[in-house]
Write a protein that holds these residues in place. Sequence first.
Motif, PDB file in Angstrom:
ATOM      1  N   LEU A   3       0.839  -1.186   0.000  1.00 34.66           N
ATOM      2  CA  LEU A   3       0.000   0.000   0.000  1.00 34.66           C
ATOM      3  C   LEU A   3       0.881   1.246   0.000  1.00 34.66           C
ATOM      4  CD1 LEU A   3      -2.809   1.357   0.352  1.00 34.66           C
ATOM      5  CD2 LEU A   3      -2.490   1.095   2.828  1.00 34.66           C
ATOM      6  N   LEU A   5       1.548   5.124   0.662  1.00 36.43           N
ATOM      7  CA  LEU A   5       1.054   6.253   1.439  1.00 36.43           C
ATOM      8  C   LEU A   5       2.013   7.430   1.281  1.00 36.43           C
ATOM      9  CD1 LEU A   5      -0.074   4.656   4.841  1.00 36.43           C
ATOM     10  CD2 LEU A   5      -1.528   5.380   2.930  1.00 36.43           C
ATOM     11  N   ARG A  52      -5.942  16.431   0.201  1.00 35.01           N
ATOM     12  CA  ARG A  52      -5.531  15.038   0.030  1.00 35.01           C
ATOM     13  C   ARG A  52      -4.344  14.854  -0.924  1.00 35.01           C
ATOM     14  NH1 ARG A  52     -11.208  14.024   0.941  1.00 35.01           N
ATOM     15  NH2 ARG A  52     -11.416  12.737   2.826  1.00 35.01           N
ATOM     16  N   ASP A  55      -1.724  11.640   2.267  1.00 36.20           N
ATOM     17  CA  ASP A  55      -2.630  10.720   2.945  1.00 36.20           C
ATOM     18  C   ASP A  55      -2.681  11.027   4.440  1.00 36.20           C
ATOM     19  OD1 ASP A  55      -3.359   8.708   0.767  1.00 36.20           O
ATOM     20  OD2 ASP A  55      -1.169   8.712   0.650  1.00 36.20           O
ATOM     21  N   TRP A 222      -4.709  12.558  10.012  1.00 38.75           N
ATOM     22  CA  TRP A 222      -5.411  12.116   8.800  1.00 38.75           C
ATOM     23  C   TRP A 222      -6.700  12.932   8.709  1.00 38.75           C
ATOM     24  CZ3 TRP A 222      -4.236   7.256   6.130  1.00 38.75           C
ATOM     25  CH2 TRP A 222      -3.207   6.492   6.731  1.00 38.75           C
ATOM     26  N   ASP A 226     -11.097   9.710   6.267  1.00 42.47           N
ATOM     27  CA  ASP A 226     -10.143   8.705   5.783  1.00 42.47           C
ATOM     28  C   ASP A 226      -9.856   7.658   6.850  1.00 42.47           C
ATOM     29  OD1 ASP A 226      -9.859   9.603   3.219  1.00 42.47           O
ATOM     30  OD2 ASP A 226      -8.064  10.772   3.591  1.00 42.47           O
ATOM     31  N   ARG A 229     -12.687   5.344   6.536  1.00 37.63           N
ATOM     32  CA  ARG A 229     -12.740   4.606   5.256  1.00 37.63           C
ATOM     33  C   ARG A 229     -11.558   3.668   5.062  1.00 37.63           C
ATOM     34  NH1 ARG A 229     -11.909   6.757   0.850  1.00 37.63           N
ATOM     35  NH2 ARG A 229     -10.907   8.697   1.494  1.00 37.63           N
ATOM     36  N   ARG A 230     -10.418   4.000   5.704  1.00 41.36           N
ATOM     37  CA  ARG A 230      -9.181   3.258   5.437  1.00 41.36           C
ATOM     38  C   ARG A 230      -8.545   2.760   6.734  1.00 41.36           C
ATOM     39  NH1 ARG A 230      -5.552   7.267   2.036  1.00 41.36           N
ATOM     40  NH2 ARG A 230      -4.493   5.330   1.469  1.00 41.36           N
ATOM     41  N   ALA A 233      -5.087   0.964   6.491  1.00 44.08           N
ATOM     42  CA  ALA A 233      -3.939   1.836   6.250  1.00 44.08           C
ATOM     43  C   ALA A 233      -3.512   2.536   7.534  1.00 44.08           C
ATOM     44  CB  ALA A 233      -4.288   2.870   5.176  1.00 44.08           C
TER      45      ALA A 233
END
Length: 348
Positions: A3, A5, A52, A55, A222, A226, A229-230, A233
């Motif tokens: 992933l 970032l 954004r 991240d 963050w 986010d 939603r993540r 991460a």
Amino acid sequence: MTLHLRVGFMPLVDCALVVLAKDEGFAEAEGLNLELVREVSWSNLRDKLNVRLFDAAHMLGPAAIAATLGIGGVRVPMAVPLALNLDGAAITVSVRRYEELAKFADGDMTETAVSARALAAMVARRKASGLPPLTFAAVFGFSSHTYLLCEWLAKAGLVLGKDIRFEVVPPPQTVEALTSGRVDGFCAGAPWNAAAVSTGVGAMVHTGADLHRDCPDKVLAWQADDVERRPAAVRKLTAAILRASEWACDPANIPRFAMHLSAPDRLALPVDLLEPVLQFSLLQGAGRPPRQVERFIRFDRAALRPVPDHADWILAGMENAGQIIRTPEMSQQARAVFRPDYFPGGSD
């Protein structure tokens, strides 16, 4: 699957855990490709997180709260699943101003009340002589540095922005601002106080811990949605930073630690300036020996837990600085920025 970032940071010692997560391989071990982007000012960093382009970001805790409340700019709710340090700031003045302070002091200058009274006497003398007010800087309006300056001045009845001019100077520009005479003093995070002293232009007056021990400082911020939603991460980056914390707290790693921070795309400063700071040995200037300050900056796991009570201190600082009039709703929103439920071990 790896992933990617993109994380923004400012060149300060307290960006260390983000840098170590990348450079010591802790992020990679968590399945992250961490791209670190050095920024030039806190406003740039905030704005890029807002849209954004980042991240997540190494961010001033008060700036995350200000963004959430919509103070001083666009309202963008933030979430802090992890702090990045406690403490690490200091107040530095020019050598000339320090020598003047010492002449006005009625006791031990290491005592914050004594130095504040000396400053008040200096301010009064300058006013009576028709000289312009002194100018002090902090790295951002919404910062613990602003609030620490206010706390110090208040010990002698002085008001920042009234009795002393206030400017915002990004951390990497503080030494030049002091050298040029644009400011008479500043409050900033390490290593910029040491950098000012090492060039011969600055003299440290106090550490932030002299005024408020375990002071909330930088956080991993963050956008709030986010975090929802993540979550994977968020948890992966949190885990990498916690591994970096354990590594950073081993004294045997300090030489390598300093080497990472000294890199051109990190702080771009000499290892021999950074290493003593990591050993809590602080240059003072004005003919004084270095000062050893226990736990001058904290990177230990306990310091990284996001604590909602820190929002109360930050809001009090904002109110003292004339930035807000606190309301219960504001307090509720600010406390909700800190998310201990994302910290391993939860909110217990």
